[in-house]
Design a protein around this motif. Structure first.
Motif, PDB file in Angstrom:
ATOM      1  N   PHE A 200      25.378  46.741  39.848  1.00  0.00           N
ATOM      2  CA  PHE A 200      26.233  45.805  39.136  1.00  0.00           C
ATOM      3  C   PHE A 200      27.653  46.361  39.034  1.00  0.00           C
ATOM      4  O   PHE A 200      28.635  45.648  39.281  1.00  0.00           O
ATOM      5  CB  PHE A 200      25.657  45.513  37.749  1.00  0.00           C
TER       6      PHE A 200
ATOM      7  N   PRO B  72      32.286  42.103  50.630  1.00  0.00           N
ATOM      8  CA  PRO B  72      32.938  40.823  50.369  1.00  0.00           C
ATOM      9  C   PRO B  72      32.037  39.739  49.775  1.00  0.00           C
ATOM     10  O   PRO B  72      32.551  38.731  49.293  1.00  0.00           O
ATOM     11  CB  PRO B  72      33.454  40.391  51.743  1.00  0.00           C
ATOM     12  N   ASP B  73      30.729  39.913  49.826  1.00  0.00           N
ATOM     13  CA  ASP B  73      29.835  38.878  49.288  1.00  0.00           C
ATOM     14  C   ASP B  73      28.957  39.521  48.210  1.00  0.00           C
ATOM     15  O   ASP B  73      27.742  39.635  48.362  1.00  0.00           O
ATOM     16  CB  ASP B  73      28.979  38.285  50.418  1.00  0.00           C
ATOM     17  N   PRO B  74      29.589  39.944  47.101  1.00  0.00           N
ATOM     18  CA  PRO B  74      28.867  40.765  46.115  1.00  0.00           C
ATOM     19  C   PRO B  74      27.682  40.045  45.477  1.00  0.00           C
ATOM     20  O   PRO B  74      26.693  40.689  45.147  1.00  0.00           O
ATOM     21  CB  PRO B  74      29.936  41.100  45.072  1.00  0.00           C
ATOM     22  N   VAL B  75      27.768  38.740  45.306  1.00  0.00           N
ATOM     23  CA  VAL B  75      26.681  38.010  44.660  1.00  0.00           C
ATOM     24  C   VAL B  75      25.399  38.141  45.488  1.00  0.00           C
ATOM     25  O   VAL B  75      24.351  38.550  44.987  1.00  0.00           O
ATOM     26  CB  VAL B  75      27.042  36.525  44.467  1.00  0.00           C
ATOM     27  N   ARG B  76      25.527  37.842  46.769  1.00  0.00           N
ATOM     28  CA  ARG B  76      24.365  37.916  47.637  1.00  0.00           C
ATOM     29  C   ARG B  76      23.853  39.356  47.753  1.00  0.00           C
ATOM     30  O   ARG B  76      22.641  39.615  47.677  1.00  0.00           O
ATOM     31  CB  ARG B  76      24.727  37.347  49.027  1.00  0.00           C
ATOM     32  N   THR B  77      24.764  40.301  47.907  1.00  0.00           N
ATOM     33  CA  THR B  77      24.359  41.688  48.090  1.00  0.00           C
ATOM     34  C   THR B  77      23.676  42.230  46.839  1.00  0.00           C
ATOM     35  O   THR B  77      22.650  42.906  46.929  1.00  0.00           O
ATOM     36  CB  THR B  77      25.581  42.550  48.460  1.00  0.00           C
ATOM     37  N   LEU B  78      24.223  41.899  45.670  1.00  0.00           N
ATOM     38  CA  LEU B  78      23.622  42.349  44.416  1.00  0.00           C
ATOM     39  C   LEU B  78      22.222  41.743  44.253  1.00  0.00           C
ATOM     40  O   LEU B  78      21.259  42.441  43.914  1.00  0.00           O
ATOM     41  CB  LEU B  78      24.520  41.930  43.244  1.00  0.00           C
TER      42      LEU B  78
ATOM     43  N   ALA C  97      29.219  46.092  42.359  1.00  0.00           N
ATOM     44  CA  ALA C  97      29.649  44.723  42.650  1.00  0.00           C
ATOM     45  C   ALA C  97      30.984  44.438  41.961  1.00  0.00           C
ATOM     46  O   ALA C  97      31.851  43.769  42.509  1.00  0.00           O
ATOM     47  CB  ALA C  97      28.586  43.730  42.199  1.00  0.00           C
ATOM     48  N   LEU C  98      31.129  44.964  40.749  1.00  0.00           N
ATOM     49  CA  LEU C  98      32.364  44.732  40.001  1.00  0.00           C
ATOM     50  C   LEU C  98      33.561  45.418  40.647  1.00  0.00           C
ATOM     51  O   LEU C  98      34.672  44.897  40.637  1.00  0.00           O
ATOM     52  CB  LEU C  98      32.208  45.237  38.560  1.00  0.00           C
TER      53      LEU C  98
ATOM     54  N   VAL D 204      12.798  35.350  53.222  1.00  0.00           N
ATOM     55  CA  VAL D 204      14.223  35.233  52.946  1.00  0.00           C
ATOM     56  C   VAL D 204      15.049  35.612  54.165  1.00  0.00           C
ATOM     57  O   VAL D 204      16.166  35.156  54.345  1.00  0.00           O
ATOM     58  CB  VAL D 204      14.600  36.095  51.718  1.00  0.00           C
ATOM     59  N   ARG D 205      14.478  36.442  55.036  1.00  0.00           N
ATOM     60  CA  ARG D 205      15.219  36.896  56.214  1.00  0.00           C
ATOM     61  C   ARG D 205      15.158  35.865  57.334  1.00  0.00           C
ATOM     62  O   ARG D 205      14.200  35.122  57.449  1.00  0.00           O
ATOM     63  CB  ARG D 205      14.646  38.218  56.718  1.00  0.00           C
TER      64      ARG D 205
ATOM     65  N   LEU E 132      24.955  33.662  38.657  1.00  0.00           N
ATOM     66  CA  LEU E 132      26.101  34.023  39.494  1.00  0.00           C
ATOM     67  C   LEU E 132      26.050  33.305  40.837  1.00  0.00           C
ATOM     68  O   LEU E 132      27.076  33.075  41.455  1.00  0.00           O
ATOM     69  CB  LEU E 132      26.140  35.545  39.724  1.00  0.00           C
ATOM     70  N   ASP E 133      24.867  32.967  41.295  1.00  0.00           N
ATOM     71  CA  ASP E 133      24.756  32.363  42.620  1.00  0.00           C
ATOM     72  C   ASP E 133      24.702  30.831  42.534  1.00  0.00           C
ATOM     73  O   ASP E 133      25.701  30.154  42.739  1.00  0.00           O
ATOM     74  CB  ASP E 133      23.526  32.939  43.341  1.00  0.00           C
TER      75      ASP E 133
ATOM     76  N   ARG F 229      23.866  28.528  39.867  1.00  0.00           N
ATOM     77  CA  ARG F 229      24.552  28.011  38.675  1.00  0.00           C
ATOM     78  C   ARG F 229      24.209  26.578  38.275  1.00  0.00           C
ATOM     79  O   ARG F 229      24.291  26.222  37.118  1.00  0.00           O
ATOM     80  CB  ARG F 229      26.078  28.094  38.841  1.00  0.00           C
TER      81      ARG F 229
END
Lengths: 219, 306
Positions: A42, A52-58, A45-46, A181-182, A112-113, A115
């Motif tokens: 977290f 560049p895509d912190p929501v997905r990566t987190l 990510a901040l 998911v992959r 975050l994703d 919503r």
């Protein structure tokens, strides 16, 4: 002593040393590690360290951590049986920690994703991959709610054990969620799934005789 | 008359270069920022919250480190990490099939003979993320006309380089290599369809498909095939990689369409790269906002031909 209970009663060697070492580790360590597994990515990510895509990566990092904790939890019984390393006292903490991380994973997805509440509901119903993940999450809830000693006494050991067999369903479901998911049949999630199936297979032997010994409930 | 490129991206959507550089300086935490740097930094910070969901070019660092290029691995960071070993010079692209004059052109031939221009395009990945990239390249139709398209030709097929020694992902069997893509001829001839040789005014980075890639801005990113070595005009619809792999998930057309969901996720919105943890997503636009291509699909059921 923990290692006195090992099936072979062996005390010397590597396994015993690991067991003895683990004996000094407070169970609370598991929760601390769990909190770090949430807090660290977290923070990353901040600060932009997740790219560049912190929501997905987190989201993905938390999901993977949760699955890894579940795998470790599932490995405890085979570890005791085949390697004579007894770490069973960490099991409840591992289960609860997994739930904690999964909750964070879910929270990132919800808040975050996606919503949008309408879309969330729609996704849960219509997207098999999310349905599967959500099912695994929901199965964790009764297990967490009955994780205390008091709950075991209230339910009775047999009923409690039966309820907690849900673990053997929810952990592979979590891995299936990862596979789905992959894009395509990627090797990494398939390795997790295969390993989980292996860990469950190692239990079959234990589960089956117990069932045979049980009193028949029907005349 | 020569077709002029039109875009709804205006100057205002493009970050002034000084802001760009100031921001980078800012990110690098350089001490003693010059007055202009401070000022620009503030502008960038102030506009960030509302600008993030607008079409501001994605940071170069973001566009070059977050890539899907399975020839180098399935992680987003794999291409930037592993593509360095790819030899892109010499490079030859073959144009063959139903053409009057089959061609073999080196990259230098292309750079010399084709008219290279800059185009700022939105780029939408089928996975639900998006970016805005200033490409440098030429119109595919100019290249096809050079070879002379025969009138039986209906489709254009593209192939990526097959070189497992430099593309480690090709040693696995995740996809059937080489990567293949295809367009209908009218899509290929559309003036928006670009063959890119560069981005951000620089030669195309290897992880972004050096030295030559297709860019079809109204289609999901996987259509924009990278590191192209062969362009073949065909009469029949060519097989395309992701469609071969999972035909129910990845159609031949793959037009960006917020109303047709991927079977596993919604396509209604997109996360803009670099917008941060709390920016949320923005609505995805039909044809990725390139309404001028709608006429190509008039009368087609886009649910069926997704």
């Amino acid at each position: 002593m923990t290692f006195a209970q090992t099936p072979m009663g062996r005390t010397g060697g590597m396994a015993a040393r690991i067991g003895r070492l683990a004996g000094h580790v407070p169970v609370a360590t598991v929760y601390v590690v769990g909190i770090l597994l949430i807090a660290w990515p977290f923070m990353q990510a901040l600060t932009g360290a997740l790219g560049p895509d912190p929501v997905r990566t987190l989201e993905q990092k938390l999901g993977l951590s949760a699955l890894q904790v579940l795998v470790v939890m599932l490995a405890l019984t085979p570890l005791r049986r085949f390697a004579w390393i007894n770490l069973l006292r960490f099991r409840r903490a591992l289960g609860l920690t997994a739930l904690m991380i999964v909750s964070a994973h879910l929270a990132v997805w919800l808040f975050l994703d996606v919503r949008d509440p309408a879309r969330i509901w729609n996704d849960i119903l219509r997207r098999p991959w999310i349905t599967v993940g959500m099912a695994a999450f929901l199965m964790m809830l009764p297990l967490a709610a009955t994780s205390s000693g008091a709950a075991i006494r209230r339910l009775g050991a047999a009923a409690w054990r039966r309820l907690h067999m849900l673990t053997y369903v929810l952990v592979p479901l979590a891995a299936v969620h990862f596979v789905m998911v992959r894009k395509g049949w990627q090797i990494e999630p398939l390795i997790y799934l295969a390993f989980i199936v292996l860990l469950l297979t190692l239990r079959l032997e234990q589960l089956l005789p117990r069932r045979r010994n049980k009193k028949r409930s029907r005349p | 008359m020569r077709w002029r490129f039109k875009t709804d991206l205006t100057e205002n959507d493009v970050t002034p270069e000084e802001v760009f550089r100031a921001r980078r300086r800012f990110m690098a935490a350089a001490a003693g920022a010059a007055a202009v740097g401070v000022l620009a930094g503030r502008t960038a910070a102030a506009s960030r919250s509302d600008a993030v969901l607008k079409d501001e070019p994605t940071r170069y660092e973001d566009a070059t480190t977050y890539n899907n290029f399975y020839e180098f691995g399935t992680r987003k960071s794999d291409p930037a990490r592993l593509a360095g070993q790819l030899t892109v010079r010499p490079w030859t692209v073959r144009i063959d099939g139903l053409v009057d004059r089959p061609l073999e052109l080196s990259l230098d031939d292309l750079l010399k003979e084709m008219e290279i221009e800059e185009r700022i395009y939105r780029f939408r990945c089928v996975e639900g993320w998006a970016m805005v990239v200033p490409w440098n390249g030429f119109m595919l139709r100019d290249l096809l006309r050079k070879a002379g398209v025969r009138k039986e030709a209906r489709y254009v097929a593209f192939e990526t380089l097959l070189r497992p020694s430099e593309m480690p992902g090709q040693k696995g069997r995740l996809l059937e290599w080489p990567y293949r893509e295809g367009l209908r001829l009218d899509e290929a001839m559309h003036p928006l369809t670009l063959m890119a040789t560069g981005m951000y005014g620089k030669p195309l980075p290897k992880q972004n498909g050096a030295p030559l890639r297709l860019v079809v801005p109204w289609k999901y990113g996987f259509k924009s095939i990278k590191s192209v070595v062969r362009i073949t005009l065909t009469e029949k619809q060519p097989p395309t990689t992701w469609n071969m792999m999972a035909p129910d998930e990845y159609g031949f057309y793959a037009n960006v369409n917020p109303n047709v969901d991927h079977p596993r996720w919604s396509q209604a919105t997109e996360r803009l790269l670099g917008s941060g943890l709390f920016a949320g997503s923005r609505p995805t636009r039909m044809f990725n906002g390139y309404d001028e291509v709608a006429e190509l699909y008039r009368g087609m059921d886009l649910r069926k031909y997704f």
